[in-house]
Design a protein around this motif. Structure first.
Motif, PDB file in Angstrom:
ATOM      1  N   VAL A 173       0.831  -1.211   0.000  1.00  0.00           N
ATOM      2  CA  VAL A 173       0.000   0.000   0.000  1.00  0.00           C
ATOM      3  C   VAL A 173       0.860   1.254   0.000  1.00  0.00           C
ATOM      4  CG1 VAL A 173      -1.707   1.317   1.300  1.00  0.00           C
ATOM      5  CG2 VAL A 173      -1.914  -1.171   1.136  1.00  0.00           C
ATOM      6  N   GLY A 174       1.923   1.257   0.834  1.00  0.00           N
ATOM      7  CA  GLY A 174       2.718   2.471   1.022  1.00  0.00           C
ATOM      8  C   GLY A 174       3.543   2.876  -0.182  1.00  0.00           C
ATOM      9  N   MET A 175       4.123   1.893  -0.884  1.00  0.00           N
ATOM     10  CA  MET A 175       4.985   2.226  -2.024  1.00  0.00           C
ATOM     11  C   MET A 175       4.245   3.036  -3.100  1.00  0.00           C
ATOM     12  SD  MET A 175       8.236   1.374  -2.162  1.00  0.00           S
ATOM     13  CE  MET A 175       9.462   0.402  -1.311  1.00  0.00           C
ATOM     14  N   PRO A 176       3.116   2.561  -3.619  1.00  0.00           N
ATOM     15  CA  PRO A 176       2.425   3.362  -4.641  1.00  0.00           C
ATOM     16  C   PRO A 176       1.805   4.638  -4.080  1.00  0.00           C
ATOM     17  CG  PRO A 176       1.144   1.409  -4.101  1.00  0.00           C
ATOM     18  CD  PRO A 176       2.455   1.256  -3.424  1.00  0.00           C
ATOM     19  N   LEU A 177       1.313   4.577  -2.829  1.00  0.00           N
ATOM     20  CA  LEU A 177       0.672   5.751  -2.237  1.00  0.00           C
ATOM     21  C   LEU A 177       1.658   6.919  -2.142  1.00  0.00           C
ATOM     22  CD1 LEU A 177      -1.680   7.149  -0.783  1.00  0.00           C
ATOM     23  CD2 LEU A 177      -0.865   6.096   1.344  1.00  0.00           C
ATOM     24  N   TRP A 236       4.668  12.074  -3.276  1.00  0.00           N
ATOM     25  CA  TRP A 236       5.929  12.781  -3.515  1.00  0.00           C
ATOM     26  C   TRP A 236       6.113  13.204  -4.982  1.00  0.00           C
ATOM     27  CZ3 TRP A 236       6.059  14.070   0.950  1.00  0.00           C
ATOM     28  CH2 TRP A 236       6.269  13.266   2.060  1.00  0.00           C
ATOM     29  N   SER A 237       5.275  12.670  -5.873  1.00  0.00           N
ATOM     30  CA  SER A 237       5.389  13.055  -7.281  1.00  0.00           C
ATOM     31  C   SER A 237       4.424  14.173  -7.666  1.00  0.00           C
ATOM     32  CB  SER A 237       5.134  11.845  -8.183  1.00  0.00           C
ATOM     33  OG  SER A 237       6.119  10.860  -7.991  1.00  0.00           O
ATOM     34  N   HIS A 238       3.237  14.189  -7.050  1.00  0.00           N
ATOM     35  CA  HIS A 238       2.193  15.110  -7.507  1.00  0.00           C
ATOM     36  C   HIS A 238       1.799  16.149  -6.463  1.00  0.00           C
ATOM     37  CE1 HIS A 238       1.666  12.706 -11.135  1.00  0.00           C
ATOM     38  NE2 HIS A 238       1.636  11.623 -10.359  1.00  0.00           N
ATOM     39  N   PHE A 239       1.671  15.746  -5.212  1.00  0.00           N
ATOM     40  CA  PHE A 239       1.210  16.690  -4.199  1.00  0.00           C
ATOM     41  C   PHE A 239       2.366  17.500  -3.613  1.00  0.00           C
ATOM     42  CE2 PHE A 239      -2.112  13.456  -4.349  1.00  0.00           C
ATOM     43  CZ  PHE A 239      -3.246  14.240  -4.410  1.00  0.00           C
ATOM     44  N   PHE A 240       3.454  16.827  -3.284  1.00  0.00           N
ATOM     45  CA  PHE A 240       4.642  17.485  -2.737  1.00  0.00           C
ATOM     46  C   PHE A 240       5.864  16.986  -3.500  1.00  0.00           C
ATOM     47  CE2 PHE A 240       1.561  16.858   0.715  1.00  0.00           C
ATOM     48  CZ  PHE A 240       1.294  18.188   1.052  1.00  0.00           C
ATOM     49  N   LEU A 260      10.227   5.456 -10.280  1.00  0.00           N
ATOM     50  CA  LEU A 260       9.132   4.502 -10.418  1.00  0.00           C
ATOM     51  C   LEU A 260       9.634   3.062 -10.513  1.00  0.00           C
ATOM     52  CD1 LEU A 260       6.123   3.980 -10.699  1.00  0.00           C
ATOM     53  CD2 LEU A 260       6.346   4.384 -13.176  1.00  0.00           C
ATOM     54  N   PRO A 261      10.734   2.760 -11.271  1.00  0.00           N
ATOM     55  CA  PRO A 261      11.213   1.363 -11.329  1.00  0.00           C
ATOM     56  C   PRO A 261      11.574   0.804  -9.956  1.00  0.00           C
ATOM     57  CG  PRO A 261      12.194   2.650 -13.091  1.00  0.00           C
ATOM     58  CD  PRO A 261      11.474   3.620 -12.217  1.00  0.00           C
ATOM     59  N   LEU A 262      12.248   1.598  -9.101  1.00  0.00           N
ATOM     60  CA  LEU A 262      12.593   1.109  -7.763  1.00  0.00           C
ATOM     61  C   LEU A 262      11.335   0.838  -6.938  1.00  0.00           C
ATOM     62  CD1 LEU A 262      15.665   3.320  -6.738  1.00  0.00           C
ATOM     63  CD2 LEU A 262      15.646   0.932  -7.505  1.00  0.00           C
ATOM     64  N   ARG A 263      10.348   1.699  -7.078  1.00  0.00           N
ATOM     65  CA  ARG A 263       9.094   1.482  -6.344  1.00  0.00           C
ATOM     66  C   ARG A 263       8.349   0.259  -6.879  1.00  0.00           C
ATOM     67  NH1 ARG A 263       7.429   5.105  -2.606  1.00  0.00           N
ATOM     68  NH2 ARG A 263       8.478   7.142  -2.564  1.00  0.00           N
ATOM     69  N   ILE A 306       7.162  -2.898  -4.744  1.00  0.00           N
ATOM     70  CA  ILE A 306       5.776  -3.384  -4.703  1.00  0.00           C
ATOM     71  C   ILE A 306       5.723  -4.884  -4.997  1.00  0.00           C
ATOM     72  CG2 ILE A 306       3.528  -3.231  -5.836  1.00  0.00           C
ATOM     73  CD1 ILE A 306       4.165  -0.233  -6.315  1.00  0.00           C
ATOM     74  N   LEU A 307       6.464  -5.321  -6.017  1.00  0.00           N
ATOM     75  CA  LEU A 307       6.495  -6.748  -6.362  1.00  0.00           C
ATOM     76  C   LEU A 307       7.065  -7.568  -5.200  1.00  0.00           C
ATOM     77  CD1 LEU A 307       7.701  -6.611 -10.081  1.00  0.00           C
ATOM     78  CD2 LEU A 307       5.419  -7.207  -9.247  1.00  0.00           C
TER      79      LEU A 307
END
Length: 426
Positions: free
Chosen positions: A43-47, A52-56, A63-66, A70-71
């Motif tokens: 849940v935390g990785m994509p959230l 950190w990409s859009h709001f702050f 994205l690849p590391l995230r 997630i996987l």
């Protein structure tokens, strides 16, 4: 009168705590931690990528590391299917990647920003709530890989910058404080067990004298009744039967005292294996020492010797384990009003195992996850709740395991599995 929202909040907290306790009880402790870690990361990785990409927006994001994180976390959702070794390997890999590597790498690539400095500190706090040895290995592996990756990306100078270096004392203090706190909790738990053991020993010794006196008086009365005149045969038989029951209760209490003393000793002593023990001899000793209420109760218990085996352990502690299992099995049969007990020594199985089977009242699904929890007993007045917890602690010290398979109102099977026989070092 308290505000209604506050009462609802407290009730919600109580329900959450109870559900977490039951959830932890249904699973092996390591499995629970892996599942919680997997859920948190999935849940935390994509959230936080979105945050950190859009709001702050931060200076650097990957994205690849995230996606890899997630996987890796999603794989942990299948922790119940992992073997014990596979679970430990996964935990080390996942912890190394998620907390030290990912958070440290992002901290350096964002040039020691405040957001990632705090995130890294929180990650270390979560990391060192796991086993200290595993957490320390993960910290060293993940941090080293993160530093190497940052150097490969041309950010080696950032690693030696003041904002990065000044975080190290804070991180090391946090790690030390968490490790000391865990040691303190373990010491308090051991002190509680030692105190309980001493209390059991004191109670046992205090009960010895009156029980010995009662037993001696009963034996004297039995001899007198055998020679007494003036009683009808039926009256004499009734009196003798009552005195025999009293004598049995005394023998049973003496057995329980022996079991308490052995358990108290086991709490305080070194549980590690010191000898090679024959399972057949242990079972035979238990069958001889157990104070069966009657010959019919003794006939309820059947030994099935498929193939004897030897294991590294301690013979007296092995007797403690089997006496606890015997007592629980016979109580289950007694509560159900039906059933039998079967002890299967199966050294031909890989791994060698002992099966303790009773067809009594069984164990409900709600109780199943709690039976090995220390100080839990069911029914609540049915002992101190140290028996099965002590059994698991002893067996784990021998690299063995104990688990239970049961069906409510039908049966309970306790499965004790041992490693391959080996001669322990003295």
């Amino acid at each position: 009168m308290k505000p209604i929202p506050q009462e609802r909040w407290k009730r919600w907290q109580q329900r959450l705590v109870q559900s977490l306790l039951q959830y932890h009880g249904r699973e092996d402790h390591a499995t629970v931690r892996v599942l919680l870690l997997a859920c948190l990361g999935t849940v935390g990785m994509p959230l936080y990528y979105v945050i950190w990409s859009h709001f702050f927006p931060q200076e650097y994001e990957s994205l690849p590391l995230r996606m890899f994180g997630i996987l890796l976390c999603a794989l942990g959702l299948f922790a119940r299917q992992f073997s014990r070794g596979g679970l430990q390997l996964y935990l080390l890999v996942a912890l190394s990647y998620i907390f030290p590597f990912f958070f440290t790498y992002m901290f350096v690539m964002n040039h020691a920003s405040g957001v990632w400095g705090e995130s890294l500190l929180i990650g270390l706090v979560v990391l060192f709530h796991f086993d200290t040895g595993v957490a320390l290995r993960a910290y060293l592996i993940g941090t080293a890989l993160a530093c190497a990756a940052a150097v490969a990306q041309g950010e080696g100078a950032v690693l030696l910058s003041r904002p990065v270096l000044q975080q190290l004392p804070i991180h090391w203090f946090t790690i030390t404080a968490l490790s000391v706190a865990k040691i303190s909790r373990n010491v308090l738990a051991q002190e509680k067990l030692a105190g309980m053991g001493a209390g059991l020993a004191t109670v046992a010794h205090e009960l010895r004298t009156p029980l010995t006196s009662v037993d001696a008086n009963v034996r004297g009365l039995l001899r007198m009744m055998a020679d007494a005149q003036g009683h009808t045969p039926d009256e004499r038989l009734s009196i003798i039967d009552a005195l025999s029951r009293i004598q049995f209760e005394v023998r049973h209490m003496n057995h329980m005292i022996d079991l308490f003393l052995l358990s108290a000793t086991a709490v305080r002593q070194n549980l590690h294996p010191v000898e090679t023990v024959s399972m057949e001899k242990v079972v035979e000793t238990v069958l001889k020492r157990y104070p069966f209420a009657s010959h019919s109760q003794q006939k309820m218990v059947r030994l099935e010797l498929r193939h004897n085996f030897h294991f590294a352990g301690q013979s007296e502690l092995a007797v403690v384990v089997l006496l606890n299992l015997m007592r629980n099995a016979l109580r289950a049969v007694q509560r159900a009003g039906k059933g039998r007990v079967r002890i299967v020594v199966d050294g031909g199985h890989m791994p060698p195992r002992l099966l303790f089977i009773d067809t009594g009242c069984g164990i409900t699904a709600q109780q199943m996850g709690l039976i090995f929890r220390r100080f839990y007993s069911h029914p609540p007045h049915n002992g101190a709740g140290i028996g099965l917890a002590l059994c698991r602690e002893i067996l784990e010290a021998w690299s063995a395991s104990i688990r239970c398979v049961s069906r409510d109102s039908a049966y309970a099977i306790f499965i004790l599995e041992f490693p391959q026989p080996s001669v322990p070092s003295r």
